[in-house]
Design an enzyme around this catalytic site. Sequence first.
Site, PDB file in Angstrom:
ATOM      1  N   LYS A  70       0.798  -1.228   0.000  1.00 55.59           N
ATOM      2  CA  LYS A  70       0.000   0.000   0.000  1.00 55.59           C
ATOM      3  C   LYS A  70       0.831   1.278   0.000  1.00 55.59           C
ATOM      4  O   LYS A  70       0.398   2.305  -0.498  1.00 55.59           O
ATOM      5  CB  LYS A  70      -0.928   0.019   1.219  1.00 55.59           C
ATOM      6  CG  LYS A  70      -2.086  -0.953   1.111  1.00 55.59           C
ATOM      7  CD  LYS A  70      -3.021  -0.772   2.290  1.00 55.59           C
ATOM      8  CE  LYS A  70      -4.190  -1.708   2.213  1.00 55.59           C
ATOM      9  NZ  LYS A  70      -5.196  -1.451   3.238  1.00 55.59           N
ATOM     10  N   ASP A 106      -9.976   3.107   2.253  1.00 52.56           N
ATOM     11  CA  ASP A 106     -10.049   2.518   3.606  1.00 52.56           C
ATOM     12  C   ASP A 106     -10.736   3.464   4.601  1.00 52.56           C
ATOM     13  O   ASP A 106     -11.535   3.034   5.428  1.00 52.56           O
ATOM     14  CB  ASP A 106      -8.648   2.176   4.127  1.00 52.56           C
ATOM     15  CG  ASP A 106      -8.072   0.939   3.451  1.00 52.56           C
ATOM     16  OD1 ASP A 106      -8.864   0.073   3.019  1.00 52.56           O
ATOM     17  OD2 ASP A 106      -6.834   0.841   3.349  1.00 52.56           O
TER      18      ASP A 106
END
Length: 281
Positions: A70, A106
């Site tokens: 990420k 997220d």
Amino acid sequence: MNIEKNLIAGVVGWPISHSLSPRLHNYWLKKYNIRGEYLAFAVRPENLREFIESPPKDNIIGFNLTVPHKEIILPLLDEIDSVAEQIGAVNTVIIRDGRLLGFNTDGYGFLTHLKQSIPTWSAKDGAAVIIGAGGAARAAIVSLLNEGITEIRLINRTKERAEKLADIYHDPRIKVWDWQDRSESLFEAGLLVNTTTLGMTGQPELSINLSPLPATAVVYDIVYNPLETALLQQAKQKKYLWVDGLGMLLHQAAPAFQSWFKQKVTVDQKLRRHVLEGLSG
Ligand code: ATR
């Protein structure tokens, strides 16, 4: 004859076999009768650049990223959306005209699940106590700051990591507390969030005494394996409003799917049960 190829998306990680994302996205592909596939790509960190420069499928329209990619993906992208920039991590890439655009859903998943589960919760209800200082904590912090939270009490076992985050965001609403004061930090708070790995199967539980937390506060554990952590058991027993971690996973997936496959999706109980079966199976 021009045979149209299926659209391909997927999740890139190392290891990847544990990921629930294929189960989740393929459920929607089937439900909405879309000609597409969502695959799992096992890519070592040192091979991420190669994956991006020559993807294994020429009809790939984008992908999700999970551990450990990420953050290391950032310099490899053509554009990074401002929220992803704020969080310092990308979990969704959209490929448009050969360009790689990075997003982070997220924080959206975290907040959407909270608001849908507890419609009465408001960012003005009181401080949010956030336990942890990893990537999940950053997504929670950014979404809560953008939502107008009045105060964040940030607590991490390694205090320097929490201090580093507070420095990055440089927002007077973020206050770093000591690990040993985590129970005391709950006074007058409106929300407690566990973003650490504590409580996960195979990990110790998060030891915290919820008693100082006001009766109207919400306890949110982003751990979803197991679904009912010791923290949530304590919250239920003490009659707090509580939120489990699975919904964050489901909700973070929706905007990515919608951008790739141009189909609006719903997060409902049926999807939740389907993904849960994957967790127990
Ligand atoms: P992610 O990016 O998924 O949030 P991470 O960066 O590995 O994951 O962060 C894990 C978090 O769990 C960290 O806040 C970590 O605390 P440290 O920064 O002190 O390592 C926390 N954590 C993991 N195991 C822990 C333990 N046994 N006790 C307390 N905190 C723990």
